[in-house]
Design an enzyme around this catalytic site. Sequence first.
Site, PDB file in Angstrom:
ATOM      1  N   ASN A  12     -66.354 -65.837  47.641  1.00 24.92           N
ATOM      2  CA  ASN A  12     -65.860 -65.764  46.319  1.00 24.92           C
ATOM      3  C   ASN A  12     -65.408 -67.154  45.774  1.00 24.92           C
ATOM      4  O   ASN A  12     -64.199 -67.548  46.297  1.00 24.92           O
ATOM      5  CB  ASN A  12     -64.874 -64.694  46.063  1.00 24.92           C
ATOM      6  CG  ASN A  12     -64.526 -64.861  44.497  1.00 24.92           C
ATOM      7  OD1 ASN A  12     -64.932 -65.184  43.671  1.00 24.92           O
ATOM      8  ND2 ASN A  12     -63.174 -63.972  44.368  1.00 24.92           N
ATOM      9  N   LYS A  14     -64.494 -68.328  43.018  1.00 27.49           N
ATOM     10  CA  LYS A  14     -63.730 -68.223  41.679  1.00 27.49           C
ATOM     11  C   LYS A  14     -63.899 -69.340  40.744  1.00 27.49           C
ATOM     12  O   LYS A  14     -65.152 -69.666  40.829  1.00 27.49           O
ATOM     13  CB  LYS A  14     -62.004 -68.355  42.323  1.00 27.49           C
ATOM     14  CG  LYS A  14     -62.001 -67.430  43.276  1.00 27.49           C
ATOM     15  CD  LYS A  14     -60.394 -66.838  43.647  1.00 27.49           C
ATOM     16  CE  LYS A  14     -60.413 -65.807  44.883  1.00 27.49           C
ATOM     17  NZ  LYS A  14     -59.006 -65.592  45.235  1.00 27.49           N
ATOM     18  N   HIS A  97     -62.477 -57.532  41.035  1.00 30.43           N
ATOM     19  CA  HIS A  97     -61.685 -58.306  41.837  1.00 30.43           C
ATOM     20  C   HIS A  97     -60.305 -57.996  41.124  1.00 30.43           C
ATOM     21  O   HIS A  97     -60.264 -57.884  39.939  1.00 30.43           O
ATOM     22  CB  HIS A  97     -62.102 -59.759  41.902  1.00 30.43           C
ATOM     23  CG  HIS A  97     -61.443 -60.583  42.649  1.00 30.43           C
ATOM     24  ND1 HIS A  97     -60.211 -61.320  42.305  1.00 30.43           N
ATOM     25  CD2 HIS A  97     -61.552 -61.096  43.953  1.00 30.43           C
ATOM     26  CE1 HIS A  97     -59.760 -61.778  43.411  1.00 30.43           C
ATOM     27  NE2 HIS A  97     -60.630 -61.950  44.563  1.00 30.43           N
ATOM     28  N   GLU A  99     -57.898 -60.085  40.584  1.00 30.57           N
ATOM     29  CA  GLU A  99     -57.664 -61.111  39.302  1.00 30.57           C
ATOM     30  C   GLU A  99     -58.161 -60.873  38.137  1.00 30.57           C
ATOM     31  O   GLU A  99     -57.471 -60.894  37.124  1.00 30.57           O
ATOM     32  CB  GLU A  99     -58.120 -62.721  39.935  1.00 30.57           C
ATOM     33  CG  GLU A  99     -57.173 -63.264  40.999  1.00 30.57           C
ATOM     34  CD  GLU A  99     -57.994 -64.298  41.891  1.00 30.57           C
ATOM     35  OE1 GLU A  99     -59.408 -64.843  41.507  1.00 30.57           O
ATOM     36  OE2 GLU A  99     -57.648 -64.437  43.087  1.00 30.57           O
ATOM     37  N   GLU A 169     -59.363 -55.568  49.255  1.00 24.27           N
ATOM     38  CA  GLU A 169     -58.200 -56.545  49.131  1.00 24.27           C
ATOM     39  C   GLU A 169     -57.072 -56.411  48.746  1.00 24.27           C
ATOM     40  O   GLU A 169     -56.584 -56.084  47.543  1.00 24.27           O
ATOM     41  CB  GLU A 169     -59.133 -57.612  47.957  1.00 24.27           C
ATOM     42  CG  GLU A 169     -60.618 -57.986  48.579  1.00 24.27           C
ATOM     43  CD  GLU A 169     -60.824 -59.101  47.756  1.00 24.27           C
ATOM     44  OE1 GLU A 169     -61.331 -60.233  48.574  1.00 24.27           O
ATOM     45  OE2 GLU A 169     -60.593 -59.360  46.697  1.00 24.27           O
ATOM     46  N   GLY A 175     -54.771 -65.175  48.566  1.00 24.25           N
ATOM     47  CA  GLY A 175     -54.434 -66.634  48.299  1.00 24.25           C
ATOM     48  C   GLY A 175     -52.912 -66.937  48.742  1.00 24.25           C
ATOM     49  O   GLY A 175     -52.398 -67.937  48.424  1.00 24.25           O
ATOM     50  N   SER A 215     -56.996 -63.791  52.503  1.00 18.33           N
ATOM     51  CA  SER A 215     -56.628 -64.904  53.458  1.00 18.33           C
ATOM     52  C   SER A 215     -57.351 -64.803  54.767  1.00 18.33           C
ATOM     53  O   SER A 215     -56.730 -65.058  56.075  1.00 18.33           O
ATOM     54  CB  SER A 215     -55.188 -64.741  53.777  1.00 18.33           C
ATOM     55  OG  SER A 215     -54.331 -65.140  52.585  1.00 18.33           O
TER      56      SER A 215
END
Length: 253
Positions: A12, A14, A97, A99, A169, A175, A215
């Site tokens: 991904n 992003k 996702h 985010e 996730e 991250g 991560s």
Amino acid sequence: MMSMRKNIVAGNWKMNCDISQTYLLLDALKEQQISDDVSVIVAPPFTSLQSANQALLDTDILVAAQNMHQEATGAYTGEVSAAMLKSVGVDTVILGHSERRAIFLETNALLASKVNIALDNEMTVIFCFGEELKDRKAGTHFNVVKQQLQEGIFHIEKENWNNVILAYEPVWAIGTGETASPQQAQEMHGFVRNTLAEVFDTDVSEGVSIVYGGSVKPGNAKEIFSKEDVDGGLIGGAALNAADFMAIVNAFE
Ligand code: PGA
């Protein structure tokens, strides 16, 4: 017939990589050897999708979008539809996702409608879910995940499950450099598979690939992927470096 579950590693990207950086990264990926037992997917930003798809035509690497809109067409300034993605050769989309959920306020109900239009268009959905740190601290992570699945994907017809990939996730691991331990990942993946067996049947629960994200790096991928119910990874930061991404792709035993 349900498809058998596969090993999958998806990158991904992003909001990274303009078109020249896209070509550089893809060229570097194409130089590397990929073992036969893993499906590789890259998800560049919208502006790179068509070029990425063209650049990867002679490879087995698939291209996915990171998001799309839930309506087929219309007055939705700034949005991209399923048919538009398909028209540039993209048949796979990441939905839900964390985010998108946290920054763009996407709800489970909205995601359910995105899932539906993707499946109606015969696209493959990579459906992301996962608890926040506060949920894990409160011990409610299984309930939170179950609710995300219940409201987001439990309505999917059995025959469409071969177009679904699940991505666990945990938000606290994205991250942050902090991964779920292989045991924590296995525990949640096992929970999801058991839940799917109860709600649907073992064709669905054993057929679906469940990847882990948060991560994942070359140094921890092998141990995470070795867990029984972990079928690969959704990779953020490490997907922007070809050598790291390919080390993760080749981390299956
Ligand atoms: P990360 O991101 O690998 O950088 O933690 C994972 C993701 O957001 O999919």
